[in-house]
Scaffold this active site. Structure first.
Site, PDB file in Angstrom:
ATOM      1  N   HIS A  85       0.756  -1.156   0.060  1.00 42.55           N
ATOM      2  CA  HIS A  85       0.020   0.120   0.034  1.00 42.55           C
ATOM      3  C   HIS A  85       0.732   1.259  -0.001  1.00 42.55           C
ATOM      4  O   HIS A  85       2.080   1.214   0.216  1.00 42.55           O
ATOM      5  CB  HIS A  85      -0.995  -0.081   1.235  1.00 42.55           C
TER       6      HIS A  85
ATOM      7  N   CYS B   5       5.657   6.857   4.003  1.00 39.97           N
ATOM      8  CA  CYS B   5       4.648   5.844   3.545  1.00 39.97           C
ATOM      9  C   CYS B   5       4.127   6.220   2.191  1.00 39.97           C
ATOM     10  O   CYS B   5       3.184   5.645   1.784  1.00 39.97           O
ATOM     11  CB  CYS B   5       3.641   5.636   4.642  1.00 39.97           C
TER      12      CYS B   5
ATOM     13  N   HIS C 195       5.053   0.401  -0.463  1.00 41.42           N
ATOM     14  CA  HIS C 195       5.691  -0.581   0.421  1.00 41.42           C
ATOM     15  C   HIS C 195       4.831  -1.603   0.872  1.00 41.42           C
ATOM     16  O   HIS C 195       3.453  -1.628   0.774  1.00 41.42           O
ATOM     17  CB  HIS C 195       6.412   0.117   1.526  1.00 41.42           C
TER      18      HIS C 195
ATOM     19  N   HIS D 238       3.755  -4.900   3.936  1.00 42.60           N
ATOM     20  CA  HIS D 238       3.719  -5.353   5.254  1.00 42.60           C
ATOM     21  C   HIS D 238       3.195  -6.732   5.285  1.00 42.60           C
ATOM     22  O   HIS D 238       2.256  -7.201   4.518  1.00 42.60           O
ATOM     23  CB  HIS D 238       2.598  -4.397   5.975  1.00 42.60           C
TER      24      HIS D 238
ATOM     25  N   HIS E 175      -1.568 -10.757  -0.717  1.00 43.95           N
ATOM     26  CA  HIS E 175      -0.850 -10.522  -2.077  1.00 43.95           C
ATOM     27  C   HIS E 175      -1.589  -9.515  -2.943  1.00 43.95           C
ATOM     28  O   HIS E 175      -1.596  -9.918  -4.188  1.00 43.95           O
ATOM     29  CB  HIS E 175      -0.567 -11.697  -2.669  1.00 43.95           C
TER      30      HIS E 175
ATOM     31  N   GLU F  87       0.968  -3.684  11.462  1.00 46.78           N
ATOM     32  CA  GLU F  87       1.803  -3.323  10.296  1.00 46.78           C
ATOM     33  C   GLU F  87       3.125  -3.932  10.588  1.00 46.78           C
ATOM     34  O   GLU F  87       3.675  -4.585   9.774  1.00 46.78           O
ATOM     35  CB  GLU F  87       1.984  -1.939  10.061  1.00 46.78           C
TER      36      GLU F  87
END
Length: 128
Positions: free
Chosen positions: A14, A22, A26, A28, A69, A117
């Site tokens: 996201h 952010c 990236h 998580h 995914h 996260e």
């Protein structure tokens, strides 16, 4: 009252537009914990409010199908597009899981949803 908990995890990417760090794409390995409350006494012969497998199925029907995914660009909450923060993910899951509980006619309500996260950073949506 009984509280039962279901944990799950999913991997997703996201970004949060405008955020200094952010704002870049990236990913998580998100941790999820959904706590359900039941105000009715267990009617099951084994004393269960609901089979854990059924509660897990309801959670994973959303987390695994919609998020695992995937690149999650945005969420739609109350007809409004919002960024994918841990807080917004928790609120989104609350709304979606609550809908499913009504559809399934289960004696449960969402009590809280925790989205992590990382091991150190989590947000909790608590229903008051």
């Amino acid at each position: 009252m009984f509280i039962i908990s279901v944990k799950d995890k999913f991997s997703a990417a996201h970004k949060i537009p405008g955020h200094h760090k952010c704002g870049n794409i990236h990913g998580h390995n998100f941790g999820v914990e959904v706590m359900f409350k039941s105000l009715v006494a267990p009617k099951d012969e084994n004393g269960m409010t609901v089979d854990f497998a059924k509660a897990k199925e309801i959670v994973q029907d959303i987390t695994q199908k919609e998020f695992d995914h995937h690149f999650i660009e945005e969420l739609v909450i109350n007809d409004k597009k919002v960024p994918v923060s841990a807080e917004n993910l928790a609120r989104y899951l609350y709304l979606k899981i609550s809908e499913k509980l009504l559809e399934e006619d289960l004696p449960l309500e969402v009590y809280s949803i925790k989205i992590c996260e990382t091991d150190n950073f989590c947000a909790i949506y608590l229903v008051i």
